[in-house]
Every structure is written in structure tokens, then in C-alpha cells.
Design a protein around this motif. Sequence first.
Motif: not given
Length: 473
Positions: A35-56
Motif C-alpha cells: 500500500q505504501a508503494a502504491l500510494l507513492g505512485c502518481s497514476n494508475f499505470d505506474e501503480g499497476a506496474r509497482v503492484a505486480v512487481r512487488e507481488l512477484a
Amino acid sequence: MHALTRPAALARSAPPAAALDTGLPAAGRTALALQAALLGCSNFDEGARVAVRELALRLGFERVSMALARESTLQLVAVSDGSATDAATPVRSALLAALGETFDQQAGVVWPEPRGHTGVPRITRAHRVLAPSRGDSVAGVPLVVQGALLGALCCERRGGVPVDPDELATLEQLATCIAPVLALLRDRERPWYQRLQAVATTRVAPWRRMSLMGAAVLALLVLVWPADVHLGGQARLEGAVQRVLAVPADGFVQQVHARPGDSVRAGQVLVELADQDLQLERQRWQSQLAQHQDAWATANARADRAQLVQNQSRIDEAQAQLDLVEARLQRGRLVAPFDGLVVQGDLSQQLGAPVHQGDALMTLAPGDRFRVIVEVDERDIAQVRIGQTGTLALTALPWQTLPLRVARISPVAKAVEGRNVFEVEAALPERPADLRPGLQGHAQIDAGRAANGWRWTRRLVESARLALWAWWG
């Protein structure tokens, strides 16, 4: 819902920083970190990339993919290994099929199924395609926000430890934690009308949505429905013609035989002015006329031609003066020129008062012929035409409306109570017996038809246009 646990794969793949003792289970720390990594994102595309990368990275998957539901279809938005999401490849098609399989079932799907699995059987055909080799495993979980499906996650592991029920439960709970943040990032980029539509779809009960839609349709129909346009304003009733009785010569009011509101007949005496001085003057000229006539007779008997001519001239002068006095005496009795009604001029309290030549004493109007004067605002006068019809409602007759027809439009405006109005003269085809000149009321002139929305907003739109033109030029 399973409690957050620390599966074996998570313990092996988490970075050293995740092992810090913060008083929370490892899965809880992972959720907070995501959640902290996602809240630091500026848009949805960046948030989606961060989410899948962190989960992997944190859960030990070789590839994590995310799809988002857009306009009733699933669109691949992020892959942890950096693969293109919009290229038409067999791998993309297989990923979308597995993600759609999870999305449609609205539940977690894992392949191969754990030994001894006794839960609800799931369709895993697309997941088997993504795990062709022996020992490969694939897990899919939906992304849900407030009961609404946002999308789905697909996690792949090659030849490693298979995904067990505890790890699937952890993956579902992590998806539940990141889905609201992803939804916020997506909604922030959507146009305002799409956000409003989403709120109306997800947060408003169906019956309320139907009621709102019905009200909106009804309001739209009311706005576009054509209706009659009525123009007009204050109106007053006047006689078709008005006659003013003025003072013929300086004098004094002697008698008054009528007051405003009285019906009079043609030839009826209304006002008598004092005539004592005129009576004396008439006697004087009568006496002089008699003297000149006697002198003329004497000259005629003597055959004195010069005296005869001189006395004849004096007789003519005296007769002319006498006729003038008689005319002034006659004009001192003001009579009604026609049958009608006295509308102005109460002289009952002015007996003996001096009056001067030209002063208006009374105003008469016919009692059977009327005209209506309508005060039309200057903003509406352009829509008024001769021959248009309308209605008149008088204050004295509030339950009765009278038809009228526009006969004349004054070309000059006048100021009335701080606004410019044009006087429009209208005729009354019908004449009730209880009408009186001077009655006031309100008149409406029919000026065609227009949509209700335009009728209600016309003044505002025209004022705004004029103000904009005055400011912009």
C-alpha cells in the motif's frame, strides 16, 4: 476469510527488510509495504506496474499479471517481467484467458489443485495452458472493491513450490488490500462524468437509480416540450377616445353637476362658471346697441347720409361685441359632447375657486368603447406584432379574462419604475357591461411557441450574452 499467515514461499522470497520485527505478521508487513508503494505512485499505470512487481518479488512468483475491467471487457494493464500489454501475442492471449477465468468465477483459482482439495470445484482450463510443464503452478485471484469487481491477478511459478491454500488465501487478502488503492488511482484519472456514473452505479440502490433516471428523463421532456410564449405586463383600461373640457376664459367655478364616475348624456350641463361680469357687459352692449339704433333712425329721418353711415358702423360694432359676450356666456356652461362617463375632474370641493383659460376641468370617455394599454418591456417588444391576440385580467374582475388584439405599438419607450417599456394599444372584441375606464390589471400577449427550457432561461441567456458582448466587444 483465512487469517493472514506466513507461507513457506513468502519466507523464502521476502527481502531482508521484510523480516524486521514490527509486531506484525510477515503478510501484514507485506500488505502495508504494498500500500505504501502504491500510494507513492502518481497514476494508475505506474501503480499497476509497482503492484505486480512487488507481488512477484515478495511472494516468489516468476510472473504476475494484472487485468482491469473496462467497458465490459478485460484489458491487460501490467506484467511484472515488463512484457508489452498491448501486443497481440499468444502469451498475451493465454494470460487474458486465465485472467478472464478468474474474473468470471469471482473467486481464487489455482492449478494444480492441492491434494485433498474438497472445496468448490473451479474451472482451470486456461490456467492449465499457462502451466504446461510438470511442477509449474498458476494462481489467480479477483480484485474486488466494495463488492464490485475491479479486475484480476494471475501469478505464475515455474518448477517451484506449488501454491497451497494458505498462500492462495494470503494472495487474496493482499489483493483486497491493494484493490482500493488501485481504484483510487484509476478514478483520479477518469473524467468527471465517468466518476459520477461510477458513483451512481455502485453507491446508489437500483430502485433509486431508476427513480433518478426517470426524474431526469421527465425533466428533459419538460425542458424540451414546447409551450406558448406569453409577453406583456401591467395594463390599464382607457376609453377609445377622451375629451377634455377646458376653461374658455378666466373666471370662477359657480356650479358642478357631475363628478368622476357619473354617466352623462350628450348636451348635459356639467360645469357652470360665474357669469355676473359677462351679464353686466351684455347689458352694456345691449344699451349701446339701442342708442346706436335710435341715432341711425334719426339720421335716416333727416336723410343725413354721413350720420347714417357712421351710426350703422357703431351698430355693427355693438352687435359684434354683444354676440361675443353671448358666446362667452354660452361657453361658460360646459356641456357633455357625447354620451359617456366622467373619468377625471372632481370640482365639488372647488366651488368659487378661480380658474384660468385653458385649465382642464373634466375628462370624459365613452362608456361603450375601450382600449387597453399594455406596458411591454423593451426586451420583449421585438416579438410583439400587430394582430397578435392575448388575454386581459383586470384587478376588479380577477375571475374573468377578456380577449384582446394588438392594434398599435408605440414607437417610443418611456421609463416606468426604473425600466423602459413600450405602450402597446390593444382592442377588446368583447365589452362586458361592468367595465369602467381606469381599471388596471395584467395582460398577456401570445407570441408563438418555444421549448420550456428556452422560455425559462431566455432572459438569463440574453442578459449574459449582452454582458459578454459589452465586456469582450
